[in-house]
Design a protein around this motif. Structure first.
Motif, mmCIF file in Angstrom:
data_model
loop_
_atom_site.group_PDB
_atom_site.id
_atom_site.type_symbol
_atom_site.label_atom_id
_atom_site.label_comp_id
_atom_site.label_asym_id
_atom_site.label_seq_id
_atom_site.Cartn_x
_atom_site.Cartn_y
_atom_site.Cartn_z
ATOM 1 N N UNK A 15 0.298 12.630 -1.418
ATOM 2 C CA UNK A 15 0.704 12.769 -2.816
ATOM 3 C C UNK A 15 1.979 11.967 -3.122
ATOM 4 N N UNK A 16 2.476 11.236 -2.125
ATOM 5 C CA UNK A 16 3.676 10.409 -2.275
ATOM 6 C C UNK A 16 3.328 9.111 -3.005
ATOM 7 N N UNK A 17 4.188 8.662 -3.891
ATOM 8 C CA UNK A 17 4.000 7.376 -4.566
ATOM 9 C C UNK A 17 4.326 6.289 -3.551
ATOM 10 N N UNK A 18 3.266 5.699 -2.958
ATOM 11 C CA UNK A 18 3.456 4.785 -1.834
ATOM 12 C C UNK A 18 2.919 3.384 -2.098
ATOM 13 N N UNK A 19 2.349 3.138 -3.274
ATOM 14 C CA UNK A 19 1.831 1.813 -3.602
ATOM 15 C C UNK A 19 2.557 1.275 -4.824
ATOM 16 N N UNK A 20 3.128 0.088 -4.683
ATOM 17 C CA UNK A 20 3.802 -0.556 -5.807
ATOM 18 C C UNK A 20 2.848 -1.583 -6.407
ATOM 19 N N UNK A 21 2.511 -1.372 -7.686
ATOM 20 C CA UNK A 21 1.627 -2.287 -8.397
ATOM 21 C C UNK A 21 2.313 -3.592 -8.712
ATOM 22 N N UNK A 22 1.533 -4.549 -9.183
ATOM 23 C CA UNK A 22 2.061 -5.874 -9.507
ATOM 24 C C UNK A 22 3.116 -5.819 -10.606
ATOM 25 N N UNK A 23 3.027 -4.784 -11.466
ATOM 26 C CA UNK A 23 3.995 -4.653 -12.559
ATOM 27 C C UNK A 23 5.252 -3.887 -12.138
ATOM 28 N N UNK A 24 5.353 -3.505 -10.850
ATOM 29 C CA UNK A 24 6.537 -2.820 -10.345
ATOM 30 C C UNK A 24 6.443 -1.306 -10.340
ATOM 31 N N UNK A 25 5.438 -0.731 -11.016
ATOM 32 C CA UNK A 25 5.283 0.728 -11.030
ATOM 33 C C UNK A 25 4.746 1.207 -9.687
ATOM 34 N N UNK A 26 5.161 2.436 -9.306
ATOM 35 C CA UNK A 26 4.675 3.046 -8.077
ATOM 36 C C UNK A 26 3.581 4.052 -8.396
ATOM 37 N N UNK A 27 2.589 4.150 -7.484
ATOM 38 C CA UNK A 27 1.444 5.029 -7.667
ATOM 39 C C UNK A 27 1.177 5.838 -6.407
ATOM 40 N N UNK A 28 0.615 7.046 -6.594
ATOM 41 C CA UNK A 28 0.037 7.765 -5.463
ATOM 42 C C UNK A 28 -1.286 7.080 -5.148
ATOM 43 N N UNK A 29 -1.892 7.437 -4.050
ATOM 44 C CA UNK A 29 -3.174 6.842 -3.690
ATOM 45 C C UNK A 29 -4.226 7.132 -4.759
#
Length: 171
Positions: A15-29
Motif C-alpha cells: 500500500x506504499x506509494x512506490x512508483x513515480x509516474x512520468x509526471x512526478x506523482x507517486x502511486x501505490x501499485x
C-alpha cells in the motif's frame, strides 16, 4: 503508463506509494494499475510490469521482495474512528458469502475470504498466502502439456503430491 519503481519503498508494503509516474506523482501499485488503464485487472502482480516482466515473476524469481501486507481488514467502521483500507486492491467482501467483516486477502488475486468460508484452512501467519482458486490455477499451469495422459484407472491408483492436496500450501 510508465514510471520508476522504487524497490526500497516497495519493501515497506503493497500500500506504499512506490512508483513515480512520468509526471512526478507517486502511486501505490493498485493506483498505478488503475492509472494505466488496468482497473478491471485488480491484480497488480500480473498487470504491472518491469522491463516487460510481470512483478509476480520478478518476485517469484527473487529479483523483487514480495511486499509485506496484513491479510486482515476491518470493513465495518464505527463513526468515532476513521480507518483507511490499507489494501484497496482486494475485495472488502468475502468471495463466498459476499459479507464484510474480518477477512483474509489473497496475495495473488483480488479475492478475500472469511476463515470459515474458505474451503481449506487459512494460516494467518502464512506470507504470502494464495487462495485455493489461485493455487489450483497455478497447479494446472505448472502441469501444462508436459503431463502424460492416463486412463481413469491409472489416475485413481496414483498417489497425490502434497501440493495437489486440499488444505496444504504448495512451496
Amino acid at each position: 503508463m510508465e514510471g520508476i519503481l522504487y524497490k526500497n519503498l516497495l519493501q515497506q508494503g503493497s500500500s506504499q506509494k512506490c512508483i513515480q509516474g512520468e509526471d512526478g506523482r507517486f502511486f501505490t501499485l493498485r493506483e498505478f494499475e488503475i492509472e494505466g488503464g488496468y482497473k478491471a485487472s485488480r491484480n497488480w502482480k500480473q498487470s504491472v510490469r518491469c522491463l516487460g516482466w510481470p512483478l509476480k515473476f520478478l518476485i517469484q524469481k527473487g529479483f523483487l521482495q514480495n511486499p509485506p501486507r496484513s491479510r486482515r481488514k476491518r470493513t465495518q467502521q464505527s463513526d468515532s474512528s476513521i480507518s483507511i483500507d490499507p489494501y484497496p486492491e482486494n475485495s472488502n467482501e468475502c468471495d463466498m458469502c459476499c459479507q464484510g467483516g474480518m477477512i483474509y486477502c489473497c496475495d495473488t488475486c483480488s479475492r478475500s475470504y472469511h476463515q470459515d468460508c474458505h474451503i481449506s484452512h487459512i494460516d494467518p501467519k502464512s506470507n504470502p498466502w494464495s487462495c485455493l482458486n489461485c493455487r489450483t490455477k497455478d497447479m494446472w499451469q505448472s502441469c501444462g502439456k508436459k503431463q502424460p495422459l492416463h486412463q481413469e484407472s491409472e489416475v485413481l491408483q496414483m498417489q497425490m503430491k502434497p501440493e495437489q492436496q486440499l488444505g496444504r500450501s504448495a512451496v
